[in-house]
Write a protein that holds these residues in place. Structure first.
Motif, PDB file in Angstrom:
ATOM      1  N   ASN A 787      15.211   8.689  31.329  1.00 51.09           N
ATOM      2  CA  ASN A 787      13.825   8.504  31.502  1.00 51.09           C
ATOM      3  C   ASN A 787      12.803   8.565  30.384  1.00 51.09           C
ATOM      4  OD1 ASN A 787      12.023   7.057  33.452  1.00 51.09           O
ATOM      5  ND2 ASN A 787      11.282   9.206  34.191  1.00 51.09           N
ATOM      6  N   ASN A 788      13.259   8.113  29.150  1.00 51.32           N
ATOM      7  CA  ASN A 788      12.212   8.057  27.933  1.00 51.32           C
ATOM      8  C   ASN A 788      12.600   7.092  26.968  1.00 51.32           C
ATOM      9  OD1 ASN A 788      14.514   9.091  26.723  1.00 51.32           O
ATOM     10  ND2 ASN A 788      13.760  11.354  26.638  1.00 51.32           N
ATOM     11  N   PHE A 789      12.029   6.966  26.036  1.00 47.11           N
ATOM     12  CA  PHE A 789      12.245   5.897  25.214  1.00 47.11           C
ATOM     13  C   PHE A 789      11.939   6.371  23.668  1.00 47.11           C
ATOM     14  CE2 PHE A 789       8.024   5.907  26.554  1.00 47.11           C
ATOM     15  CZ  PHE A 789       8.018   5.683  27.846  1.00 47.11           C
ATOM     16  N   SER A 790      12.530   5.388  22.908  1.00 48.02           N
ATOM     17  CA  SER A 790      12.227   5.799  21.522  1.00 48.02           C
ATOM     18  C   SER A 790      10.924   4.960  20.852  1.00 48.02           C
ATOM     19  CB  SER A 790      13.481   5.286  20.671  1.00 48.02           C
ATOM     20  OG  SER A 790      14.335   6.445  20.926  1.00 48.02           O
ATOM     21  N   ILE A 791      10.130   5.515  20.210  1.00 49.32           N
ATOM     22  CA  ILE A 791       8.884   4.853  19.429  1.00 49.32           C
ATOM     23  C   ILE A 791       9.102   4.906  17.908  1.00 49.32           C
ATOM     24  CG2 ILE A 791       6.467   4.382  19.386  1.00 49.32           C
ATOM     25  CD1 ILE A 791       7.731   3.726  21.937  1.00 49.32           C
ATOM     26  N   GLY A 792       9.004   3.842  17.216  1.00 50.09           N
ATOM     27  CA  GLY A 792       9.031   3.821  15.618  1.00 50.09           C
ATOM     28  C   GLY A 792       7.377   3.700  15.327  1.00 50.09           C
ATOM     29  N   ALA A 793       7.118   4.390  14.442  1.00 48.91           N
ATOM     30  CA  ALA A 793       5.723   4.219  13.856  1.00 48.91           C
ATOM     31  C   ALA A 793       5.687   4.242  12.188  1.00 48.91           C
ATOM     32  CB  ALA A 793       4.903   5.541  14.195  1.00 48.91           C
ATOM     33  N   ASN A 794       5.134   3.103  11.887  1.00 46.72           N
ATOM     34  CA  ASN A 794       4.739   3.007  10.450  1.00 46.72           C
ATOM     35  C   ASN A 794       3.135   2.993  10.225  1.00 46.72           C
ATOM     36  OD1 ASN A 794       7.003   0.822  11.383  1.00 46.72           O
ATOM     37  ND2 ASN A 794       7.676   1.411   9.222  1.00 46.72           N
ATOM     38  N   THR A 795       2.930   3.628   9.104  1.00 45.35           N
ATOM     39  CA  THR A 795       1.500   3.686   8.847  1.00 45.35           C
ATOM     40  C   THR A 795       1.100   3.303   7.490  1.00 45.35           C
ATOM     41  OG1 THR A 795       1.813   5.915   7.712  1.00 45.35           O
ATOM     42  CG2 THR A 795       1.356   5.854   9.988  1.00 45.35           C
ATOM     43  N   ARG A 796      -0.075   2.501   7.163  1.00 41.24           N
ATOM     44  CA  ARG A 796      -0.563   2.363   6.105  1.00 41.24           C
ATOM     45  C   ARG A 796      -1.803   2.912   5.963  1.00 41.24           C
ATOM     46  NH1 ARG A 796      -4.210  -1.022   7.496  1.00 41.24           N
ATOM     47  NH2 ARG A 796      -3.953  -2.605   9.267  1.00 41.24           N
ATOM     48  N   GLN A 797      -2.759   2.470   4.789  1.00 41.09           N
ATOM     49  CA  GLN A 797      -4.089   3.224   4.757  1.00 41.09           C
ATOM     50  C   GLN A 797      -4.822   2.461   5.871  1.00 41.09           C
ATOM     51  OE1 GLN A 797      -6.442   1.373   1.276  1.00 41.09           O
ATOM     52  NE2 GLN A 797      -6.607   3.503   0.605  1.00 41.09           N
ATOM     53  N   LYS A 798      -5.906   3.196   6.187  1.00 41.61           N
ATOM     54  CA  LYS A 798      -6.762   2.799   7.439  1.00 41.61           C
ATOM     55  C   LYS A 798      -7.555   1.526   6.705  1.00 41.61           C
ATOM     56  CE  LYS A 798      -9.317   6.419   8.132  1.00 41.61           C
ATOM     57  NZ  LYS A 798     -10.326   7.421   8.952  1.00 41.61           N
ATOM     58  N   ASN A 799      -8.118   0.915   7.821  1.00 42.33           N
ATOM     59  CA  ASN A 799      -8.948  -0.506   7.686  1.00 42.33           C
ATOM     60  C   ASN A 799     -10.257  -0.026   6.965  1.00 42.33           C
ATOM     61  OD1 ASN A 799      -9.692  -3.015   7.729  1.00 42.33           O
ATOM     62  ND2 ASN A 799      -9.772  -3.216   9.923  1.00 42.33           N
ATOM     63  N   TRP A 800     -10.394  -1.070   5.951  1.00 42.34           N
ATOM     64  CA  TRP A 800     -11.762  -0.576   4.898  1.00 42.34           C
ATOM     65  C   TRP A 800     -12.220  -1.992   4.805  1.00 42.34           C
ATOM     66  CZ3 TRP A 800     -11.183  -3.772   0.654  1.00 42.34           C
ATOM     67  CH2 TRP A 800      -9.708  -4.250   0.352  1.00 42.34           C
ATOM     68  N   VAL A 801     -13.411  -1.873   4.028  1.00 43.59           N
ATOM     69  CA  VAL A 801     -14.116  -3.002   3.891  1.00 43.59           C
ATOM     70  C   VAL A 801     -15.237  -2.643   2.531  1.00 43.59           C
ATOM     71  CG1 VAL A 801     -16.111  -2.866   4.967  1.00 43.59           C
ATOM     72  CG2 VAL A 801     -15.667  -5.041   4.419  1.00 43.59           C
ATOM     73  N   VAL A 802     -15.258  -3.659   1.547  1.00 36.83           N
ATOM     74  CA  VAL A 802     -16.057  -3.442   0.377  1.00 36.83           C
ATOM     75  C   VAL A 802     -17.479  -4.166   0.753  1.00 36.83           C
ATOM     76  CG1 VAL A 802     -16.553  -3.695  -1.971  1.00 36.83           C
ATOM     77  CG2 VAL A 802     -14.509  -3.143  -1.239  1.00 36.83           C
ATOM     78  N   LEU A 803     -18.595  -3.638   0.731  1.00 37.04           N
ATOM     79  CA  LEU A 803     -19.707  -4.105   1.163  1.00 37.04           C
ATOM     80  C   LEU A 803     -20.779  -4.039   0.273  1.00 37.04           C
ATOM     81  CD1 LEU A 803     -21.843  -3.576   4.459  1.00 37.04           C
ATOM     82  CD2 LEU A 803     -22.674  -2.457   2.314  1.00 37.04           C
ATOM     83  N   LYS A 804     -21.502  -4.985   0.122  1.00 32.39           N
ATOM     84  CA  LYS A 804     -22.668  -5.223  -0.971  1.00 32.39           C
ATOM     85  C   LYS A 804     -23.984  -5.446   0.144  1.00 32.39           C
ATOM     86  CE  LYS A 804     -24.558  -7.065  -5.009  1.00 32.39           C
ATOM     87  NZ  LYS A 804     -24.230  -7.967  -6.459  1.00 32.39           N
ATOM     88  N   ALA A 805     -25.292  -4.742  -0.232  1.00 35.08           N
ATOM     89  CA  ALA A 805     -26.301  -4.744   0.508  1.00 35.08           C
ATOM     90  C   ALA A 805     -27.478  -4.973  -0.443  1.00 35.08           C
ATOM     91  CB  ALA A 805     -26.617  -3.824   1.516  1.00 35.08           C
ATOM     92  N   LEU A 806     -28.347  -5.829  -0.121  1.00 33.22           N
ATOM     93  CA  LEU A 806     -29.596  -6.010  -0.906  1.00 33.22           C
ATOM     94  C   LEU A 806     -30.898  -5.948  -0.271  1.00 33.22           C
ATOM     95  CD1 LEU A 806     -27.280  -8.496  -2.034  1.00 33.22           C
ATOM     96  CD2 LEU A 806     -28.755  -8.402  -3.891  1.00 33.22           C
ATOM     97  N   GLU A 807     -31.932  -5.738  -0.658  1.00 33.57           N
ATOM     98  CA  GLU A 807     -33.327  -5.828   0.075  1.00 33.57           C
ATOM     99  C   GLU A 807     -34.178  -6.954  -0.580  1.00 33.57           C
ATOM    100  OE1 GLU A 807     -35.669  -2.233   0.247  1.00 33.57           O
ATOM    101  OE2 GLU A 807     -34.503  -1.431   1.942  1.00 33.57           O
ATOM    102  N   LYS A 808     -34.416  -7.843   0.174  1.00 27.84           N
ATOM    103  CA  LYS A 808     -35.324  -8.994  -0.282  1.00 27.84           C
ATOM    104  C   LYS A 808     -36.883  -8.713   0.177  1.00 27.84           C
ATOM    105  CE  LYS A 808     -31.876 -11.702  -1.723  1.00 27.84           C
ATOM    106  NZ  LYS A 808     -31.750 -12.070  -2.939  1.00 27.84           N
ATOM    107  N   PRO A 809     -37.565  -8.176  -0.717  1.00 27.40           N
ATOM    108  CA  PRO A 809     -38.918  -7.903  -0.188  1.00 27.40           C
ATOM    109  C   PRO A 809     -39.719  -9.097  -0.120  1.00 27.40           C
ATOM    110  CG  PRO A 809     -38.780  -7.399  -2.589  1.00 27.40           C
ATOM    111  CD  PRO A 809     -37.443  -7.859  -2.102  1.00 27.40           C
ATOM    112  N   TYR A 810     -40.595  -9.147   1.003  1.00 24.04           N
ATOM    113  CA  TYR A 810     -41.619 -10.255   1.299  1.00 24.04           C
ATOM    114  C   TYR A 810     -41.161 -11.636   1.153  1.00 24.04           C
ATOM    115  CZ  TYR A 810     -44.534  -6.134   0.254  1.00 24.04           C
ATOM    116  OH  TYR A 810     -45.081  -4.818   0.367  1.00 24.04           O
TER     117      TYR A 810
END
Length: 845
Positions: A787-810
């Motif tokens: 009454n149980n089962f086998s689970i396989g797990a693979n891992t990699r780097q966590k999700n990510w994003v590279v972001l750029k932000a600017l302020e546009k005055p007036y």
């Protein structure tokens, strides 16, 4: 089934529209050339009927093409190339004009409508003006004719009604001539924006309206009515400049919302090709107004009206001949129409120049010399500045044309366009803008008052003092330090204040005359907004960690971008921010859903819900509901928190599209009164690349028994026997079992649903990923005896994003200035049209 009738009907309408336009041009020409009134009237009636037939035919083409697109007749190359079954109706409208043939048809449609308006409103000028109109329509109609002349192998135009089997030599058509694809290639994802529904028709209406002042001008030269054409042409010139300007600014706003170069104007050759004719048209309007009020600058008005229309034709040649293929991302590819476009350009340019040269000596010239304190002198200087402004952009933009001409004569054309086009054009256009701003401020006083040097000083004293006070405050509090920007700021503020003074006086006496002052105030505000938003745009996503994001990237990229891992807080100037994960957008719901809450199906644009999905407190999708999405778009949820504790969320978009150069990023914008926060992603995990997973770790667990994978607690909530499995044909002998595994993340729980399959006696396993956490879980086996089962797990780097932000005055000053500019044009159009109507009612127009 191939629906040939609708295509044949559309092509028939194209042929009829072309022939009727030619006949209308001939009839109106005869009416204009014959002196006897009764015969001329007869030819005019024939021309009018021919143009009505032409207009009805153009409408028939429009209806036929949209019918093909809307009903998904993918046997037609145009529908297959630009549309798909998943597009909503408003984007199907965008499909209509995405291609060259559709955009020419849109131009034809506007011309046909405008021609009917001219016929209905101005009988006095009908015949000569409609001669020009009809001739232009014939040329435009030839662009979508799609006729091959036998023997000469000469193709005239490109038809939007060509069948796919005739356009593409695919092997399948040899065995199945009636093969129809199930779906089309779809609309360019970057064009799936509401601005692209309204921007192109507005821009092409602006293109179309430039023919009206040109037609009046040619008619005036032809009929030797050298002065009379100004009055009926002026309201249309103002309308054309207003609409074309709105179209240009719509394109700028679309770029600001959709593209990621960090602004709204990139000095792209296609942008320049529309901007230059607008400058010459505005210059022409000023000279037309000058002549109307003081009988000077008539020759200048004629030259500039002709030039503005010729430049519209030239811009069409630039953007549609393929000559800009390597210089602009916005230009069309050559459909073999470059020869026709060149003939179109040369024909009307030659006709206009020859007619102007022949009549030149007869054109009235004012004997009065314009002195320095006359409005005529300052209008001339203003018009000259606008023309020089246009030429400075036109010449470098035309470098690919110069190279082609050199190569045509056997030379080697190796002139290169500016490497940094934004810096190159901006450094010149800034100073032209300063001159125009100053002239639009000072010139208004000459316009409304009889001025000498002393009077000019008296009138300018208050605006100059106020300009210095206001500009000093802006420089101090806005931290404006660049000398060039300080001068531009002074010029913009002076224009607003000087024209504001004029406007106050006009409101007290003659509000109808205030169009020029209002327009110039709009220009001043736009210049201030451009100065701040472009000159003092500030990168706020500075990487102060000392760690490189990518060794292969430039120093600028590494210093101006932030690497965000899922749910890991990061500080950015005045903000704390957190990347919350990848999101999808359901087609029929105004919301975002987590990519982890849905499972893929065999159909790319359909997913199923793994869990209940709420919008606020409202349940939108239940477990196992099918959800339609736009699979090419992924949104990245970025949560911002200010120092004051205000929290808001932005969803910049990205598309990984190898066919269009890789990553296509679109920003999301937090709009504020004093500035915009402009955010886009610079790099994302490519879902099409094969991921590097760790070695599989195996767990043997029971129901609701916890196990740890990649530092996260996971447990199997249950198993389910599947009767159906997407993409797999299950029989009664087959077994498919799906596990439901809950993984507890830092801020929420995730569901993974791997499948164990026995099909035709063979074991198969379908893994399921938890993208955010970098987990791939596999149901390896089921052990009913324990009454149980086998689970396989693979891992990699966590999700990510590279972001750029600017302020546009007036930047809101730019959009406010645009709105005021349009109001000013509207007031001016109303005034000039009222004047025309009064003269028309007197039988003089």
């Amino acid at each position: 089934m191939v629906h040939e009738f609708i295509g044949d009907l559309g092509h028939f309408c194209v042929v009829v529209s072309f022939i009727s336009a030619l006949y209308a041009a001939f009839c109106f020409f005869k009416a204009s050339s014959i002196g006897e009134i009764s015969i001329a009237d007869s030819w005019t009636k024939n021309g009018r009927m021919a143009f009505y037939v032409h207009a009805i035919s153009v409408l028939g083409i429009v209806v036929s093409l949209f019918f093909i697109i809307y009903n998904h007749y993918f046997e037609y190359h145009y529908a297959w190339s630009h549309s798909s079954r998943r597009l909503p109706a408003h984007y199907m409208i965008s499909c209509f004009w995405e291609g060259q043939e559709g955009s020419f048809l849109l131009w034809l449609f506007w011309h046909a409508l405008l021609g009917i308006i001219i016929i209905a409103t101005n009988k006095f000028w009908e015949a000569p003006v409609m001669t020009v109109f009809s001739a232009v329509q014939a040329f435009l109609g030839s662009m979508i004719l799609g006729v091959v002349i036998p023997g000469l192998e000469l193709k005239i135009g490109s038809s939007p009604f060509i069948l796919l089997r005739d356009a593409i030599a695919a092997p399948i058509f040899a065995s199945q001539p009636d093969f129809v694809p199930q779906d089309g290639t779809g609309l360019n994802p970057l064009l799936q924006n509401y601005w692209m529904v309204i921007h192109p028709p507005t821009l092409f209406l602006g293109f179309a309206t430039t023919i009206i002042p040109f037609a009046y001008c040619i008619a005036g030269l032809w009929k030797r009515k050298y002065t009379e054409w100004i009055r009926p042409a002026l309201p249309w010139a103002l309308f054309s400049a207003a609409i074309l300007g709105i179209g240009i600014l719509m394109g700028a706003y679309w770029a600001y919302e959709t593209l990621n170069f960090g602004g709204y104007w990139n000095w792209d050759p296609v942008e320049n090709a529309v901007y230059v004719p607008w400058l010459f048209l505005v210059a022409a309007i000023h000279t037309m107004v000058a002549y109307k009020n003081s009988t000077t600058a008539l020759k200048s008005a004629i030259v500039l009206v002709i030039t503005s229309f010729v430049l519209i034709l030239y811009s069409t040649f630039l953007t549609r001949s393929g000559v800009l293929g390597n210089a602009s991302v916005h230009s069309f590819t050559d459909l073999g129409l470059s020869g026709q476009l060149l003939i179109y350009l040369i024909f009307f340019t030659a006709i206009a120049i020859v007619l102007a040269v022949v009549r030149w000596k007869e054109i009235p010239t004012s004997k009065k010399e314009a002195d320095t304190y006359s409005r005529e002198f300052w209008i001339f200087i203003g018009a000259l500045s606008l023309c020089l402004m246009g030429f400075q952009v036109l010449i470098p933009t035309s470098i690919p044309v110069f190279n082609k001409v050199i190569e045509l004569f056997g030379g080697i054309g190796n002139f290169a366009p500016p490497a940094n086009q934004i810096e190159y054009y901006s450094k010149f256009q800034l100073w032209f803008a300063v001159v125009v701003a100053l002239l639009s401020g000072v010139g208004q006083f000459f316009w409304w008052k009889k001025i000498d040097l002393k009077t000019l000083k008296d009138n300018l004293t208050v605006p100059l003092v106020l300009t210095l006070i206001v500009s000093s405050a802006i420089i101090l509090f806005g931290d404006v330090a660049d000398p060039a920007y300080i001068i531009l700021l002074l010029a913009g503020v002076f224009t607003v204040i000087a024209n504001g003074k004029i406007l106050i006086g006009l409101f007290k006496s003659s509000p109808k005359l205030s169009g020029g002052a209002i327009t110039h105030i709009g220009i001043g505000l736009m210049l201030i907004g451009i100065m701040f938003s472009a000159g003092y745009s500030k990168v706020v996503s500075l990487n102060n960690t000392g760690m490189l994001i990518s060794k292969e990237s430039s120093a600028e990229f590494n210093s101006e971008n932030l690497l965000l891992f899922i749910n890991e807080p990061k500080t950015m100037l005045d903000y704390d921010l957190k990347y919350k994960g990848e999101r999808l957008e359901p087609v029929n719901e105004n919301m975002f859903i987590s990519k982890n809450d849905v499972a893929k199906t065999a159909v790319a644009h359909l997913v199923t819900a793994k869990t209940q999905i709420f919008k606020g407190d409202e349940l939108i999708f239940d477990v196992n509901d099918t959800i339609e999405i736009a699979p090419e778009n992924t949104f990245y949820e970025i949560e911002y928190t200010t120092k004051d504790g205000e929290t808001f969320t932005l969803y910049p978009r990205a598309q990984v599209n190898e066919a269009m150069g890789g990553l296509l990023a679109s920003p999301d914008i937090k709009r504020g009164l004093s500035s915009d926060l402009y955010t886009h992603v610079s790099s994302v995990r490519n879902p099409t690349e094969e991921q590097e997973w760790s070695e599989m770790e195996e767990f043997r667990v029971g129901i609701e028994e916890n196990f740890f994978v990649n530092d996260y607690v996971a447990s199997v909530e249950g198993l389910q026997r599947l009767e159906t499995l997407d993409g797999v044909d299950l029989t009664s002998e087959d077994v498919a079992i799906r596990a439901r595994i809950k993984v507890q993340g830092e801020e929420r729980d995730y569901i993974s649903e791997p499948v164990f399959l026995i099909k035709d006696g063979l074991v198969g396993r379908i893994s399921d990923e938890v993208d955010d956490l970098g987990l791939k879980l596999t149901l390896l086996n089921v052990h009913p005896e324990t009454n149980n089962f086998s689970i396989g797990a693979n891992t990699r780097q966590k999700n990510w994003v590279v972001l750029k932000a600017l302020e546009k005055p007036y930047i809101n000053l730019l959009w406010l200035g645009t709105f005021i500019l349009v109001i000013g044009f509207g007031v001016a159009i109303n005034r000039r049209y009222s004047e025309f109507q009064k003269m028309k009612n007197k039988g003089l127009e």
